[in-house]
Design a protein around this motif. Structure first.
Motif, PDB file in Angstrom:
ATOM      1  N   LYS A  78      -0.534  -2.107 -13.256  1.00 27.31           N
ATOM      2  CA  LYS A  78      -0.390  -3.190 -11.905  1.00 27.31           C
ATOM      3  C   LYS A  78       0.817  -2.821 -11.203  1.00 27.31           C
ATOM      4  CE  LYS A  78      -4.470  -5.056 -12.988  1.00 27.31           C
ATOM      5  NZ  LYS A  78      -5.577  -4.582 -12.635  1.00 27.31           N
ATOM      6  N   VAL A  79       1.898  -2.433 -12.223  1.00 25.02           N
ATOM      7  CA  VAL A  79       3.201  -2.303 -11.518  1.00 25.02           C
ATOM      8  C   VAL A  79       3.183  -0.902 -10.712  1.00 25.02           C
ATOM      9  CG1 VAL A  79       5.695  -1.607 -11.960  1.00 25.02           C
ATOM     10  CG2 VAL A  79       4.390  -3.488 -13.290  1.00 25.02           C
ATOM     11  N   ALA A  80       2.547   0.119 -11.019  1.00 29.98           N
ATOM     12  CA  ALA A  80       2.455   1.591 -10.851  1.00 29.98           C
ATOM     13  C   ALA A  80       1.426   1.291  -9.375  1.00 29.98           C
ATOM     14  CB  ALA A  80       1.959   2.590 -11.676  1.00 29.98           C
ATOM     15  N   SER A  81       0.723   0.656  -9.326  1.00 26.08           N
ATOM     16  CA  SER A  81      -0.220   0.404  -8.058  1.00 26.08           C
ATOM     17  C   SER A  81       0.412  -0.205  -7.232  1.00 26.08           C
ATOM     18  CB  SER A  81      -1.787  -0.187  -8.518  1.00 26.08           C
ATOM     19  OG  SER A  81      -1.549  -1.545  -8.926  1.00 26.08           O
ATOM     20  N   LYS A  82       1.232  -1.371  -7.577  1.00 23.70           N
ATOM     21  CA  LYS A  82       1.928  -2.137  -6.367  1.00 23.70           C
ATOM     22  C   LYS A  82       3.060  -1.356  -6.021  1.00 23.70           C
ATOM     23  CE  LYS A  82       0.629  -6.723  -8.138  1.00 23.70           C
ATOM     24  NZ  LYS A  82       0.935  -8.046  -7.992  1.00 23.70           N
ATOM     25  N   THR A  83       3.564  -0.467  -6.553  1.00 21.93           N
ATOM     26  CA  THR A  83       4.700   0.306  -6.088  1.00 21.93           C
ATOM     27  C   THR A  83       4.106   1.286  -5.100  1.00 21.93           C
ATOM     28  OG1 THR A  83       6.209   0.181  -8.256  1.00 21.93           O
ATOM     29  CG2 THR A  83       6.473   2.168  -6.650  1.00 21.93           C
ATOM     30  N   ILE A  84       2.999   1.992  -5.382  1.00 23.84           N
ATOM     31  CA  ILE A  84       2.275   2.975  -4.590  1.00 23.84           C
ATOM     32  C   ILE A  84       1.755   2.484  -3.341  1.00 23.84           C
ATOM     33  CG2 ILE A  84       0.619   4.596  -4.253  1.00 23.84           C
ATOM     34  CD1 ILE A  84       0.763   4.973  -7.373  1.00 23.84           C
ATOM     35  N   ALA A  85       1.312   1.238  -3.580  1.00 20.31           N
ATOM     36  CA  ALA A  85       0.760   0.563  -2.294  1.00 20.31           C
ATOM     37  C   ALA A  85       1.938  -0.078  -1.402  1.00 20.31           C
ATOM     38  CB  ALA A  85       0.037  -0.800  -2.777  1.00 20.31           C
ATOM     39  N   LYS A  86       3.005  -0.374  -1.829  1.00 20.25           N
ATOM     40  CA  LYS A  86       4.189  -1.008  -1.084  1.00 20.25           C
ATOM     41  C   LYS A  86       4.690   0.206  -0.405  1.00 20.25           C
ATOM     42  CE  LYS A  86       8.171  -3.455  -1.572  1.00 20.25           C
ATOM     43  NZ  LYS A  86       9.183  -4.244  -2.549  1.00 20.25           N
ATOM     44  N   GLN A  87       4.678   1.461  -1.007  1.00 22.42           N
ATOM     45  CA  GLN A  87       5.346   2.564  -0.456  1.00 22.42           C
ATOM     46  C   GLN A  87       4.516   2.967   0.621  1.00 22.42           C
ATOM     47  OE1 GLN A  87       6.130   5.411  -3.876  1.00 22.42           O
ATOM     48  NE2 GLN A  87       8.001   4.581  -4.242  1.00 22.42           N
ATOM     49  N   THR A  88       3.127   3.223   0.476  1.00 24.48           N
ATOM     50  CA  THR A  88       2.336   3.582   1.240  1.00 24.48           C
ATOM     51  C   THR A  88       2.176   2.672   2.793  1.00 24.48           C
ATOM     52  OG1 THR A  88       0.498   4.330  -0.333  1.00 24.48           O
ATOM     53  CG2 THR A  88      -0.148   3.723   1.776  1.00 24.48           C
ATOM     54  N   LEU A  89       2.268   1.428   2.524  1.00 24.89           N
ATOM     55  CA  LEU A  89       2.393   0.488   3.649  1.00 24.89           C
ATOM     56  C   LEU A  89       3.816   0.759   4.589  1.00 24.89           C
ATOM     57  CD1 LEU A  89       1.318  -2.828   2.179  1.00 24.89           C
ATOM     58  CD2 LEU A  89       0.208  -1.352   3.871  1.00 24.89           C
ATOM     59  N   GLN A  90       4.813   0.985   3.606  1.00 25.15           N
ATOM     60  CA  GLN A  90       6.242   1.272   4.435  1.00 25.15           C
ATOM     61  C   GLN A  90       5.947   2.575   5.211  1.00 25.15           C
ATOM     62  OE1 GLN A  90       8.752   1.002   0.968  1.00 25.15           O
ATOM     63  NE2 GLN A  90       9.041  -1.035   1.307  1.00 25.15           N
ATOM     64  N   GLN A  91       5.285   3.748   4.647  1.00 21.47           N
ATOM     65  CA  GLN A  91       5.171   4.965   5.279  1.00 21.47           C
ATOM     66  C   GLN A  91       4.282   4.685   6.537  1.00 21.47           C
ATOM     67  OE1 GLN A  91       3.655   7.510   2.211  1.00 21.47           O
ATOM     68  NE2 GLN A  91       5.840   7.950   1.539  1.00 21.47           N
ATOM     69  N   LEU A  92       3.358   3.819   6.454  1.00 23.33           N
ATOM     70  CA  LEU A  92       2.675   3.716   7.771  1.00 23.33           C
ATOM     71  C   LEU A  92       3.042   2.576   8.837  1.00 23.33           C
ATOM     72  CD1 LEU A  92      -0.787   3.433   5.834  1.00 23.33           C
ATOM     73  CD2 LEU A  92       0.243   5.442   7.240  1.00 23.33           C
ATOM     74  N   GLY A  93       4.246   1.996   8.539  1.00 23.61           N
ATOM     75  CA  GLY A  93       4.931   1.024   9.376  1.00 23.61           C
ATOM     76  C   GLY A  93       4.474  -0.282   9.442  1.00 23.61           C
ATOM     77  N   PHE A  94       3.706  -0.576   8.284  1.00 23.56           N
ATOM     78  CA  PHE A  94       3.112  -1.883   8.087  1.00 23.56           C
ATOM     79  C   PHE A  94       4.017  -2.860   7.119  1.00 23.56           C
ATOM     80  CE2 PHE A  94      -0.689   0.158   9.300  1.00 23.56           C
ATOM     81  CZ  PHE A  94      -1.328  -0.765   9.947  1.00 23.56           C
ATOM     82  N   PRO A  95       4.263  -4.123   7.293  1.00 20.96           N
ATOM     83  CA  PRO A  95       5.050  -4.868   6.458  1.00 20.96           C
ATOM     84  C   PRO A  95       4.589  -4.794   4.894  1.00 20.96           C
ATOM     85  CG  PRO A  95       3.775  -6.430   7.956  1.00 20.96           C
ATOM     86  CD  PRO A  95       3.645  -4.729   8.292  1.00 20.96           C
ATOM     87  N   SER A  96       5.250  -4.764   4.031  1.00 20.71           N
ATOM     88  CA  SER A  96       4.778  -4.968   2.487  1.00 20.71           C
ATOM     89  C   SER A  96       5.207  -6.281   2.043  1.00 20.71           C
ATOM     90  CB  SER A  96       5.351  -3.453   2.066  1.00 20.71           C
ATOM     91  OG  SER A  96       6.570  -3.338   2.043  1.00 20.71           O
TER      92      SER A  96
END
Length: 96
Positions: free
Chosen positions: A77-95
């Motif tokens: 869960k930690v890794a998936s949350k980290t990847i999800a957060k980074q992905t949203l930031q790269q797309l310009g969405f609030p994480s």
């Protein structure tokens, strides 16, 4: 139609689901498709992309969504949350 918007919606919806974003209702994720599509249509950068670049964008987003889902399903869960957060930031969405 709207392939990139659909892929981005899947990626954003999955990312928010993994992050358990307060106020995000996964059952309403489809409501994001027209919003994302309109934003892409208004983007000069997106408009300038050719068909191959749009296809690469679509493929990349679906692959990213698959990676997040697989990592999350594996129990990390930690890794998936980290990847999800980074992905949203790269797309310009609030994480947050």
């Amino acid at each position: 139609k709207d392939n990139v918007a659909n892929a981005m919606t899947v990626l954003v919806g999955l990312s928010y689901g993994v992050l358990e974003k307060p106020g995000f209702d996964p059952n309403r994720a489809d409501d994001l498709i027209p919003v994302v599509n309109d934003a892409l249509a208004a983007s000069p950068q997106f408009k300038s992309l050719g068909a191959a670049d749009r296809q690469n964008m679509y493929d990349s987003m679906l692959l990213s969504a698959a990676v997040i889902a697989m990592v999350h399903q594996s129990g990390d869960k930690v890794a998936s949350k980290t990847i999800a957060k980074q992905t949203l930031q790269q797309l310009g969405f609030p994480s947050e």
